[in-house]
Design a protein around this motif. Sequence first.
Motif, short mmCIF file in Angstrom:
data_model
loop_
_atom_site.label_atom_id
_atom_site.label_comp_id
_atom_site.label_asym_id
_atom_site.label_seq_id
_atom_site.Cartn_x
_atom_site.Cartn_y
_atom_site.Cartn_z
N UNK A 152 0.85 -1.18 0.00
CA UNK A 152 0.00 0.00 0.00
C UNK A 152 0.88 1.24 0.00
N UNK A 153 0.49 2.25 -0.76
CA UNK A 153 1.23 3.50 -0.85
C UNK A 153 0.23 4.65 -0.82
N UNK A 154 0.74 5.84 -0.55
CA UNK A 154 -0.11 7.04 -0.60
C UNK A 154 0.62 8.12 -1.38
N UNK A 155 -0.13 9.12 -1.86
CA UNK A 155 0.41 10.10 -2.79
C UNK A 155 0.89 11.39 -2.15
N UNK A 156 0.19 11.89 -1.14
CA UNK A 156 0.56 13.19 -0.56
C UNK A 156 0.58 13.15 0.96
N UNK A 157 1.42 14.01 1.53
CA UNK A 157 1.45 14.20 2.97
C UNK A 157 0.32 15.15 3.38
N UNK A 158 0.10 15.30 4.65
CA UNK A 158 -0.97 16.16 5.15
C UNK A 158 -0.78 17.61 4.73
N UNK A 159 0.49 18.03 4.55
CA UNK A 159 0.75 19.41 4.16
C UNK A 159 0.71 19.63 2.65
N UNK A 160 0.33 18.58 1.90
CA UNK A 160 0.20 18.70 0.45
C UNK A 160 1.42 18.28 -0.34
N UNK A 161 2.56 18.07 0.33
CA UNK A 161 3.76 17.62 -0.37
C UNK A 161 3.57 16.19 -0.88
N UNK A 162 4.21 15.88 -2.01
CA UNK A 162 4.17 14.51 -2.52
C UNK A 162 4.87 13.58 -1.54
N UNK A 163 4.32 12.40 -1.39
CA UNK A 163 4.95 11.39 -0.53
C UNK A 163 6.29 10.98 -1.13
N UNK A 164 7.12 10.32 -0.34
CA UNK A 164 8.40 9.83 -0.85
C UNK A 164 8.19 8.88 -2.02
N UNK A 165 7.17 8.03 -1.92
CA UNK A 165 6.85 7.09 -3.00
C UNK A 165 6.51 7.83 -4.29
N UNK A 166 5.56 8.77 -4.21
CA UNK A 166 5.10 9.45 -5.42
C UNK A 166 6.16 10.39 -5.97
N UNK A 167 6.85 11.08 -5.08
CA UNK A 167 7.93 11.97 -5.53
C UNK A 167 9.05 11.18 -6.20
N UNK A 168 9.32 10.00 -5.65
CA UNK A 168 10.41 9.19 -6.19
C UNK A 168 10.16 8.71 -7.60
N UNK A 169 8.93 8.24 -7.88
CA UNK A 169 8.67 7.69 -9.21
C UNK A 169 8.37 8.76 -10.25
N UNK A 170 8.06 10.00 -9.79
CA UNK A 170 7.72 11.07 -10.74
C UNK A 170 8.79 12.15 -10.85
N UNK A 171 9.94 11.94 -10.22
CA UNK A 171 10.93 13.04 -10.19
C UNK A 171 11.44 13.41 -11.58
N UNK A 172 11.39 12.46 -12.52
CA UNK A 172 11.84 12.76 -13.89
C UNK A 172 10.70 13.28 -14.77
N UNK A 173 9.51 13.47 -14.18
CA UNK A 173 8.36 13.92 -14.95
C UNK A 173 7.93 15.34 -14.59
N UNK A 174 7.64 15.58 -13.31
CA UNK A 174 7.11 16.88 -12.92
C UNK A 174 8.20 17.95 -12.88
N UNK A 175 7.83 19.15 -13.26
CA UNK A 175 8.77 20.27 -13.23
C UNK A 175 9.15 20.65 -11.80
N UNK A 176 8.20 20.52 -10.88
CA UNK A 176 8.49 20.83 -9.48
C UNK A 176 7.55 20.04 -8.57
#
Length: 296
Positions: free
Chosen positions: A272-296
């Motif tokens: 199981x994984x989740x996408x965002x933290x309570x403060x709106x930041x991307x989770x480590x999982x989601x940030x890790x797999x999308x770091x080469x995609x999103x501009x920020x």
Amino acid sequence: MTAKVFDFKQFSVRREHAGMKLSTDSVLLGAWTADYLIRRSRDKDLQQSSYPDRPVEHILDIGTGTGVLAMIMAQFFRTASVTAVDIDAGAVADAVINFRECPFSSRIVLCQTDISAVCSNRELMEKSVYGRTDMDPDKRYDLIICNPPYYDSAVGVRSESRRQARCNDSLSSFRLFTAVDNFLSADGYACIILPVSQSSGYLEEADAQGFVAEKTVKISSRADKEPYAVLLAIRRKEALRGINGNIGKNGICEDTGDDSSLFKMTAVSSEEQYLTEKDGRRSDFFAGITRELYLR
């Protein structure tokens, strides 16, 4: 309608005519699929096993919409050719523009057709409206990727384009896995994303047509929320024969208790994984797999 453009690091997605807007689920599916398969191909234990993964050379994107999944696949699998398919003329019009302007344009082919109306790659190529491929028309695909329409009813959906994009009468679970059976290679992967509420039915259909879920990942929007979607890496049952696992009910490969490294690498695992933290930041999982995609 006015064109909307979303910029990624290496390409942009323009939407003016397609029935559905760019969704986080499509980006999630594309990024996770690439991460999962690339990590598998680099794992030394797997490479030394009796069941090594072949390079992903040919990819089929079913229901491409604006083309975001096709372009994500082309970005991560740098030598692969990608065939994108959609039945909707509006989606095709947007995808043509997006493909022409992306840096992977020479490796993408776009076909306008109902995938369930063709049974072979040779027939599919006859529906090409953009691009060329050197793929043998008698070969099958190493990877099929799809974010399928899954709503049961078209009530309240005004446009035909949006109905096709949202409602599963245009691509039911039976039609989807029939297409996967027609186009997937013997040891290939089909990666899809589904609502949790729909996943059991799709897995039952997969099981009935000879497929098994090798990997499942339940996705929540936040750690304190219930899962809303599930990512699936599907394979033919024959591709997993001889592995120390059982094909259980609902098409999921089950652990028999064997602790061998071969079993760990090739049998299904669930997480199981989740996408965002309570403060709106991307989770480590989601940030890790999308770091080469999103501009920020």
